[in-house]
Design an enzyme around this catalytic site. Structure first.
Site, PDB file in Angstrom:
ATOM      1  N   LYS A   1     -23.267 -81.307  13.523  1.00 64.01           N
ATOM      2  CA  LYS A   1     -22.545 -82.062  12.765  1.00 64.01           C
ATOM      3  C   LYS A   1     -21.374 -82.831  13.844  1.00 64.01           C
ATOM      4  CE  LYS A   1     -18.261 -81.148  10.667  1.00 64.01           C
ATOM      5  NZ  LYS A   1     -17.321 -81.030  11.550  1.00 64.01           N
ATOM      6  N   ASN A   2     -21.035 -82.121  14.746  1.00 65.37           N
ATOM      7  CA  ASN A   2     -19.714 -82.920  15.658  1.00 65.37           C
ATOM      8  C   ASN A   2     -20.319 -83.524  16.882  1.00 65.37           C
ATOM      9  OD1 ASN A   2     -17.973 -81.636  14.048  1.00 65.37           O
ATOM     10  ND2 ASN A   2     -17.374 -79.871  15.487  1.00 65.37           N
TER      11      ASN A   2
ATOM     12  N   ARG B   1      -3.012 -82.922  13.230  1.00 67.04           N
ATOM     13  CA  ARG B   1      -3.814 -83.485  13.957  1.00 67.04           C
ATOM     14  C   ARG B   1      -3.500 -85.023  14.334  1.00 67.04           C
ATOM     15  NH1 ARG B   1      -9.605 -81.666  11.484  1.00 67.04           N
ATOM     16  NH2 ARG B   1     -10.503 -82.275  13.375  1.00 67.04           N
TER      17      ARG B   1
ATOM     18  N   CYS C   1      -4.261 -82.182   7.755  1.00 68.75           N
ATOM     19  CA  CYS C   1      -5.400 -81.624   6.792  1.00 68.75           C
ATOM     20  C   CYS C   1      -4.858 -80.207   6.919  1.00 68.75           C
ATOM     21  CB  CYS C   1      -6.694 -82.054   7.442  1.00 68.75           C
ATOM     22  SG  CYS C   1      -7.106 -81.226   8.771  1.00 68.75           S
TER      23      CYS C   1
ATOM     24  N   ASP D   1      -2.646 -89.412  18.874  1.00 68.83           N
ATOM     25  CA  ASP D   1      -1.968 -90.370  19.826  1.00 68.83           C
ATOM     26  C   ASP D   1      -2.628 -90.405  21.224  1.00 68.83           C
ATOM     27  OD1 ASP D   1      -1.507 -87.410  19.661  1.00 68.83           O
ATOM     28  OD2 ASP D   1      -0.345 -87.795  21.643  1.00 68.83           O
TER      29      ASP D   1
ATOM     30  N   ASP E   1     -13.668 -73.548  15.772  1.00 72.11           N
ATOM     31  CA  ASP E   1     -14.561 -73.662  14.808  1.00 72.11           C
ATOM     32  C   ASP E   1     -15.404 -72.438  14.247  1.00 72.11           C
ATOM     33  OD1 ASP E   1     -13.674 -76.204  14.627  1.00 72.11           O
ATOM     34  OD2 ASP E   1     -15.787 -77.135  15.318  1.00 72.11           O
TER      35      ASP E   1
ATOM     36  N   ARG F   1     -19.695 -80.431   4.072  1.00 71.38           N
ATOM     37  CA  ARG F   1     -19.449 -81.161   4.954  1.00 71.38           C
ATOM     38  C   ARG F   1     -20.037 -80.647   6.190  1.00 71.38           C
ATOM     39  NH1 ARG F   1     -13.962 -81.559   7.233  1.00 71.38           N
ATOM     40  NH2 ARG F   1     -15.198 -82.439   8.491  1.00 71.38           N
TER      41      ARG F   1
HETATM   42  C1  LIG Z   1     -15.710 -84.048  14.398  1.00 69.07           C
HETATM   43  C2  LIG Z   1     -15.591 -83.101  15.397  1.00 69.07           C
HETATM   44  O1  LIG Z   1     -16.201 -83.024  16.360  1.00 69.07           O
HETATM   45  N1  LIG Z   1     -14.462 -82.154  15.184  1.00 69.07           N
HETATM   46  C3  LIG Z   1     -14.263 -81.255  16.073  1.00 69.07           C
HETATM   47  C4  LIG Z   1     -13.306 -81.723  17.004  1.00 69.07           C
HETATM   48  O2  LIG Z   1     -12.288 -82.328  16.243  1.00 69.07           O
HETATM   49  P1  LIG Z   1     -10.932 -83.318  16.895  1.00 69.07           P
HETATM   50  O3  LIG Z   1     -11.797 -84.409  17.914  1.00 69.07           O
HETATM   51  O4  LIG Z   1     -10.406 -83.976  15.736  1.00 69.07           O
HETATM   52  O5  LIG Z   1     -10.205 -82.196  17.744  1.00 69.07           O
HETATM   53  P2  LIG Z   1      -9.321 -82.440  19.163  1.00 69.07           P
HETATM   54  O6  LIG Z   1     -10.079 -81.748  20.188  1.00 69.07           O
HETATM   55  O7  LIG Z   1      -9.033 -83.882  19.162  1.00 69.07           O
HETATM   56  O8  LIG Z   1      -7.959 -81.748  18.549  1.00 69.07           O
HETATM   57  C5  LIG Z   1      -7.505 -80.354  19.450  1.00 69.07           C
HETATM   58  C6  LIG Z   1      -6.012 -80.551  19.197  1.00 69.07           C
HETATM   59  O9  LIG Z   1      -5.313 -81.721  19.901  1.00 69.07           O
HETATM   60  C7  LIG Z   1      -4.649 -82.287  19.019  1.00 69.07           C
HETATM   61  N2  LIG Z   1      -4.612 -83.532  19.322  1.00 69.07           N
HETATM   62  C8  LIG Z   1      -5.779 -84.217  19.256  1.00 69.07           C
HETATM   63  C9  LIG Z   1      -5.753 -85.609  19.555  1.00 69.07           C
HETATM   64  C10 LIG Z   1      -4.783 -86.389  19.758  1.00 69.07           C
HETATM   65  O10 LIG Z   1      -4.822 -87.584  19.988  1.00 69.07           O
HETATM   66  N3  LIG Z   1      -3.387 -85.727  19.695  1.00 69.07           N
HETATM   67  C11 LIG Z   1      -3.465 -84.332  19.544  1.00 69.07           C
HETATM   68  O11 LIG Z   1      -2.365 -83.921  19.750  1.00 69.07           O
HETATM   69  C12 LIG Z   1      -4.980 -81.903  17.636  1.00 69.07           C
HETATM   70  O12 LIG Z   1      -3.910 -82.073  16.841  1.00 69.07           O
HETATM   71  C13 LIG Z   1      -5.464 -80.393  17.633  1.00 69.07           C
HETATM   72  O13 LIG Z   1      -4.393 -79.560  17.745  1.00 69.07           O
HETATM   73  O14 LIG Z   1     -12.868 -80.861  18.034  1.00 69.07           O
HETATM   74  C14 LIG Z   1     -11.871 -79.703  17.230  1.00 69.07           C
HETATM   75  C15 LIG Z   1     -11.594 -78.721  18.646  1.00 69.07           C
HETATM   76  O15 LIG Z   1     -12.903 -78.354  19.131  1.00 69.07           O
HETATM   77  C16 LIG Z   1     -13.091 -79.186  16.424  1.00 69.07           C
HETATM   78  O16 LIG Z   1     -12.283 -77.957  15.517  1.00 69.07           O
HETATM   79  C17 LIG Z   1     -13.434 -80.073  15.334  1.00 69.07           C
HETATM   80  O17 LIG Z   1     -14.658 -79.445  14.651  1.00 69.07           O
HETATM   81  C1  LIG Z   2     -12.788 -78.917  11.938  1.00 71.46           C
HETATM   82  C2  LIG Z   2     -14.031 -79.172  11.704  1.00 71.46           C
HETATM   83  O1  LIG Z   2     -14.530 -80.219  11.574  1.00 71.46           O
HETATM   84  P1  LIG Z   2     -13.608 -81.856  11.301  1.00 71.46           P
HETATM   85  O2  LIG Z   2     -12.921 -82.077  12.688  1.00 71.46           O
HETATM   86  O3  LIG Z   2     -14.638 -82.775  11.226  1.00 71.46           O
HETATM   87  O4  LIG Z   2     -12.526 -81.545  10.386  1.00 71.46           O
HETATM   88  C3  LIG Z   2     -15.059 -78.230  12.047  1.00 71.46           C
HETATM   89  O5  LIG Z   2     -16.046 -78.654  12.058  1.00 71.46           O
HETATM   90  O6  LIG Z   2     -14.807 -76.946  11.854  1.00 71.46           O
END
Ligand SMILES: CC(=O)N[C@H]1[C@@H](OP(=O)(O)OP(=O)(O)OC[C@H]2O[C@@H](n3ccc(=O)[nH]c3=O)[C@H](O)[C@@H]2O)O[C@H](CO)[C@@H](O)[C@@H]1O
Ligand SMILES: C=C(OP(=O)(O)O)C(=O)O
Length: 433
Positions: free
Chosen positions: A22-23, A122, A117, A125, A306, A398
């Site tokens: 998925k990711n 999340r 969420c 920035d 995850d 999902r």
């Molecule tokens: C669709 C997908 O691939 N989802 C994965 C992706 O989510 P996602 O890409 O949303 O996760 P991130 O690695 O970006 O987030 C990790 C942390 O960084 C923080 N953050 C992120 C971006 C930003 O601009 N600012 C900030 O503060 C987030 O709030 C969180 O606390 O990676 C996560 C961490 O491995 C996984 O749990 C999710 O399953």
């Molecule tokens: C947190 C997850 O996904 P998403 O970033 O799509 O919410 C996940 O795959 O466990």
């Protein structure tokens, strides 16, 4: 209301095959928007609700998208529109991943601001910081993020404050069509980042260093449609590995890639689980007794957040006290209350959870709080006394294809029912089937 009903006590055995990740597939489909020439053909695509959502996002942007037989075909050669509305972003945060491609191709992107969420606030920035460094003007207002650049994006040096997976992906996609060279530092190293880089390079991009902490992307003028097969889902694989271990079973998880699962394999082995590499996957053999361990979630190659709730399910059955520390998301412990409903002796202390095992797990009605929690609660039901009913299955759908069916094929007593259908209507439907 749809529910999964689990009757505990069965030992799992047999073979289960994992789907495409998925990711990996969500950013890959977002990246197909970069191809202004030719069709993109993406294979091994799982039939998940998130895939349907990202496909809808692309259609809404004027791309042609077809999805059948686990293959997505995208033709994004027409002029693209620029808006990803809230109805999609609300369903799936990964909708924001179209932003980098749209900015690079169109010079404009308008994406609904994702809210918080169930696992944390999340913010995005770091994504926006990258776009701004490349010359985009970003405005946030009325629930939308508007980004715009005059002419082309410009290559830049971007240092991420945290190795965010989504920010790395979004900035990578934007940089492929930028003028000049982009150096991305402190980036995410997840296997899904490498998969995205492989796709982009096949489209004609020049991305180097994916899988390391620094990436170098030399912008090109145009990208082309290509064929790409999605990597296997390491989190789905890990979930079935946990299921096998929890039930003292013996399961071959077909398609599991050991190099993608090093931290999970190490921690499960520490607990006493036997894991054998076979030609086409990993065989997991659960021991009679599991040992308590400590776990800290980290960006890859650290232990994946995850897999945190599924490992919590396993630790409920371990002898002694375990501690799980969540460092990636600030609020990813919503499932703890649900585990308590199943008799878990578990408490939250700041960003850690203390589990005192082994628990005599009792079946109960529990609600999934996110997609991994959904899987973890179903797994816990496999070793509970009595019946477990898991609701809020929209989360499960999902991220897992036919989860109950796959568990049942391994010998679990599990079914999915829709309790809203009155018995009489169901009887008539069955007679007519
Ligand atoms: C669709 C997908 O691939 N989802 C994965 C992706 O989510 P996602 O890409 O949303 O996760 P991130 O690695 O970006 O987030 C990790 C942390 O960084 C923080 N953050 C992120 C971006 C930003 O601009 N600012 C900030 O503060 C987030 O709030 C969180 O606390 O990676 C996560 C961490 O491995 C996984 O749990 C999710 O399953
Ligand atoms: C947190 C997850 O996904 P998403 O970033 O799509 O919410 C996940 O795959 O466990």
């Amino acid at each position: 209301m749809e529910k999964i009903i689990v009757r505990g006590g069965k030992r799992l055995s047999g073979t289960v095959k994992v789907e495409g990740a998925k990711n990996a597939v969500l950013p890959v489909i977002a990246a197909t928007l970069l191809a202004s020439d030719g069709k993109s053909i993406i294979k091994d695509v799982p039939t998940l609700s998130d895939v349907y959502t990202i496909n809808e996002v692309l259609r809404n942007l004027n791309a042609d998208v077809a999805f059948h037989d686990n293959q997505v075909t995208v033709d994004a050669s027409r002029e693209l529109l620029e808006e990803a509305p809230f109805e999609y972003v609300r369903k799936m945060r990964a909708s924001v991943l179209v932003m980098g491609s749209l900015l690079a191709r169109n010079g404009r992107a308008r994406v609904a601001l994702p809210g918080g969420c169930a696992i944390g606030s999340r913010p995005i920035d770091q994504h926006l910081k990258g776009f701004e460094a490349m010359g985009a003007k970003v405005k946030v207002g009325n629930g939308f993020i508007d980004a715009e650049v005059e002419g082309r994006l410009k290559g830049a040096r971007v240092y991420l404050d945290f190795p965010s997976v989504g920010a790395t992906e979004n900035i990578m996609m934007a940089a492929t069509l930028a003028e000049g060279i982009t150096i991305l530092e402190n980036v995410a190293k997840e296997p899904e980042i490498v998969d995205l880089a492989n796709l982009l390079n096949k489209m004609g991009a020049k991305v180097r260093g994916a899988g390391t902490g620094t990436m170098r992307i030399e912008g090109v003028d145009k990208l082309y449609g290509t064929e790409h097969t999605i990597i296997p889902d390491r989190i789905e694989a890990g979930t079935f590995m946990t299921a096998a271990a929890l039930t003292g079973g013996n399961v071959l998880v077909q398609g599991a890639v050991p190099e993608h699962l090093t931290s999970l394999i190490a921690k499960m082995e520490e607990m006493g689980v036997k894991i054998l590499e076979e030609e086409d996957g990993l065989r997991v053999i659960g021991p009679k007794t599991l040992k308590a361990i400590d776990i800290k979630t980290m960006p890859h190659p650290g232990f994946p957040t995850d897999m945190q709730s599924q490992m919590m399910a396993l630790l409920l059955r371990a002898e002694g006290t375990s501690m799980i520390t969540e460092t990636v998301f600030e609020n990813r412990f919503m499932h703890v209350e649900e585990f308590r409903r199943m008799n878990a002796n578990i408490k939250i202390e700041g960003r850690s959870v203390i589990v005192n095992g082994p628990t005599n797990i009792q079946g109960a009605e529990v609600a999934a709080t996110d997609l991994r929690a959904a899987a973890a609660l179903i797994l816990t039901g496999l070793v509970a006394d009595g019946i477990t009913r898991v609701t809020e299955l929209k989360h499960l759908d999902r991220g897992y294809v036919n989860f109950h069916g796959k568990l049942a094929s391994l010998g679990a007593d599990v079914e999915r029912i829709n309790e809203d259908v009155p018995a009489e209507t169901k009887k008539i439907a069955d007679l007519n089937a």
